[in-house]
Design a protein around this motif. Structure first.
Motif, PDB file in Angstrom:
ATOM      1  N   LEU A   1      -1.464  -6.676  -9.896  1.00 51.49           N
ATOM      2  CA  LEU A   1      -2.706  -5.930 -10.039  1.00 51.49           C
ATOM      3  C   LEU A   1      -2.576  -4.699  -9.164  1.00 51.49           C
ATOM      4  CD1 LEU A   1      -5.737  -5.605 -10.855  1.00 51.49           C
ATOM      5  CD2 LEU A   1      -6.270  -6.915  -8.801  1.00 51.49           C
ATOM      6  N   GLU A   2      -2.723  -3.525  -9.760  1.00 46.61           N
ATOM      7  CA  GLU A   2      -2.667  -2.282  -8.999  1.00 46.61           C
ATOM      8  C   GLU A   2      -4.073  -1.701  -8.919  1.00 46.61           C
ATOM      9  OE1 GLU A   2       0.253   0.407 -10.564  1.00 46.61           O
ATOM     10  OE2 GLU A   2       1.775  -1.170 -10.627  1.00 46.61           O
ATOM     11  N   LEU A   3      -4.492  -1.374  -7.722  1.00 49.73           N
ATOM     12  CA  LEU A   3      -5.777  -0.731  -7.491  1.00 49.73           C
ATOM     13  C   LEU A   3      -5.500   0.680  -6.996  1.00 49.73           C
ATOM     14  CD1 LEU A   3      -7.577  -3.674  -5.682  1.00 49.73           C
ATOM     15  CD2 LEU A   3      -7.808  -2.990  -8.063  1.00 49.73           C
ATOM     16  N   GLU A   4      -6.205   1.641  -7.559  1.00 48.24           N
ATOM     17  CA  GLU A   4      -5.964   3.038  -7.229  1.00 48.24           C
ATOM     18  C   GLU A   4      -7.280   3.719  -6.904  1.00 48.24           C
ATOM     19  OE1 GLU A   4      -5.111   6.782 -10.028  1.00 48.24           O
ATOM     20  OE2 GLU A   4      -3.511   5.291 -10.046  1.00 48.24           O
ATOM     21  N   ILE A   5      -7.287   4.502  -5.841  1.00 48.20           N
ATOM     22  CA  ILE A   5      -8.447   5.322  -5.492  1.00 48.20           C
ATOM     23  C   ILE A   5      -8.048   6.756  -5.769  1.00 48.20           C
ATOM     24  CG2 ILE A   5     -10.052   6.042  -3.692  1.00 48.20           C
ATOM     25  CD1 ILE A   5      -9.528   3.378  -2.313  1.00 48.20           C
ATOM     26  N   ASP A   6      -8.758   7.401  -6.693  1.00 52.68           N
ATOM     27  CA  ASP A   6      -8.396   8.770  -7.061  1.00 52.68           C
ATOM     28  C   ASP A   6      -9.110   9.779  -6.169  1.00 52.68           C
ATOM     29  OD1 ASP A   6     -10.983   8.981  -8.057  1.00 52.68           O
ATOM     30  OD2 ASP A   6     -10.378   9.037 -10.156  1.00 52.68           O
TER      31      ASP A   6
ATOM     32  N   SER B   1      -3.910  13.640  -2.746  1.00 55.62           N
ATOM     33  CA  SER B   1      -3.541  12.274  -2.369  1.00 55.62           C
ATOM     34  C   SER B   1      -4.236  11.244  -3.237  1.00 55.62           C
ATOM     35  CB  SER B   1      -3.900  12.008  -0.910  1.00 55.62           C
ATOM     36  OG  SER B   1      -3.093  12.778  -0.064  1.00 55.62           O
ATOM     37  N   VAL B   2      -3.457  10.273  -3.686  1.00 52.59           N
ATOM     38  CA  VAL B   2      -3.959   9.133  -4.441  1.00 52.59           C
ATOM     39  C   VAL B   2      -3.470   7.892  -3.698  1.00 52.59           C
ATOM     40  CG1 VAL B   2      -3.864   7.874  -6.626  1.00 52.59           C
ATOM     41  CG2 VAL B   2      -3.892  10.372  -6.630  1.00 52.59           C
ATOM     42  N   TYR B   3      -4.377   6.980  -3.406  1.00 52.68           N
ATOM     43  CA  TYR B   3      -4.039   5.779  -2.653  1.00 52.68           C
ATOM     44  C   TYR B   3      -3.975   4.590  -3.603  1.00 52.68           C
ATOM     45  CZ  TYR B   3      -5.272   8.892   1.095  1.00 52.68           C
ATOM     46  OH  TYR B   3      -5.323   9.970   1.937  1.00 52.68           O
ATOM     47  N   THR B   4      -2.912   3.799  -3.461  1.00 46.15           N
ATOM     48  CA  THR B   4      -2.692   2.682  -4.358  1.00 46.15           C
ATOM     49  C   THR B   4      -2.376   1.435  -3.558  1.00 46.15           C
ATOM     50  OG1 THR B   4      -1.740   4.207  -5.961  1.00 46.15           O
ATOM     51  CG2 THR B   4      -1.339   1.889  -6.344  1.00 46.15           C
ATOM     52  N   GLY B   5      -2.935   0.317  -3.985  1.00 43.99           N
ATOM     53  CA  GLY B   5      -2.587  -0.989  -3.449  1.00 43.99           C
ATOM     54  C   GLY B   5      -2.117  -1.858  -4.597  1.00 43.99           C
TER      55      GLY B   5
ATOM     56  N   TYR C   1       0.844  -1.191   0.000  1.00 45.81           N
ATOM     57  CA  TYR C   1       0.000   0.000   0.000  1.00 45.81           C
ATOM     58  C   TYR C   1       0.880   1.241   0.000  1.00 45.81           C
ATOM     59  CZ  TYR C   1      -3.531  -3.292   1.614  1.00 45.81           C
ATOM     60  OH  TYR C   1      -4.381  -4.344   1.712  1.00 45.81           O
ATOM     61  N   ARG C   2       0.407   2.293  -0.682  1.00 42.66           N
ATOM     62  CA  ARG C   2       1.134   3.561  -0.623  1.00 42.66           C
ATOM     63  C   ARG C   2       0.165   4.717  -0.885  1.00 42.66           C
ATOM     64  NH1 ARG C   2       2.713   1.475  -5.573  1.00 42.66           N
ATOM     65  NH2 ARG C   2       2.344   2.872  -7.317  1.00 42.66           N
ATOM     66  N   SER C   3       0.566   5.865  -0.416  1.00 41.94           N
ATOM     67  CA  SER C   3      -0.175   7.099  -0.648  1.00 41.94           C
ATOM     68  C   SER C   3       0.797   8.070  -1.300  1.00 41.94           C
ATOM     69  CB  SER C   3      -0.675   7.663   0.678  1.00 41.94           C
ATOM     70  OG  SER C   3      -1.216   8.945   0.486  1.00 41.94           O
TER      71      SER C   3
END
Length: 153
Positions: free
Chosen positions: A96-101, A82-86, A72-74
């Protein structure tokens, strides 16, 4: 720890430990077994012969790769938001990268390819919208993404 209402969810095993144990098995037994399958290698003209001595090999590790796991990273995007990525890395090397914009939309990127909506990914995996909404903790995020798309038509 799982909270109330998350009975269908489970925790992932210690993927780092699984990776480490598999690597140790490979070094202790697997590599020797593979090398013994090829006691000598010859070129097609049989002018050069290369012999392997599997019982006496030594190994030097010069690169460490990310182990199968979830990272996980921000980060801040180019606008300072801020964009959060797992990132989920499988034991076969795929990711597989999941991103919350910033608009709380969830995007997926499979093996570093083009970014697609998580709804498109779940649909491609055989889930219909109602199944997806029944199996997520925050269905309103998915619904807001759909409402936004319909508003643009």
């Amino acid at each position: 720890m799982l909270g109330v209402g998350n009975e269908g969810m489970s925790t992932l095993p210690g993927l780092n430990q699984i990776q480490f144990e598999g690597f140790c098995r490979f070094i202790d037994r697997g590599l020797t077994e593979e090398l013994l399958k090829f006691p000598k290698i010859e070129d097609t003209d049989q002018e050069i012969e290369f012999q392997l001595f599997a019982e006496t090999y030594q190994i030097v590790i010069n690169q460490i790769l990310q182990s199968p796991d979830i990272y996980y990273r921000s980060e801040l995007d180019h606008n300072g938001i801020s964009v959060y990525t797992g990132t989920i890395i499988s034991d076969w090397g795929g990711r597989l990268e999941l991103e919350i914009d910033r608009k709380a939309r969830i995007w997926a990127r499979v093996s570093r390819k083009q970014k697609i909506s998580i709804l498109v990914l779940s649909s491609a995996m055989g889930s219909n919208l109602s199944e997806t909404l029944e199996n997520v903790c925050y269905p309103e995020i998915f619904l807001s993404f759909l409402n936004e798309k319909e508003g643009k038509k």
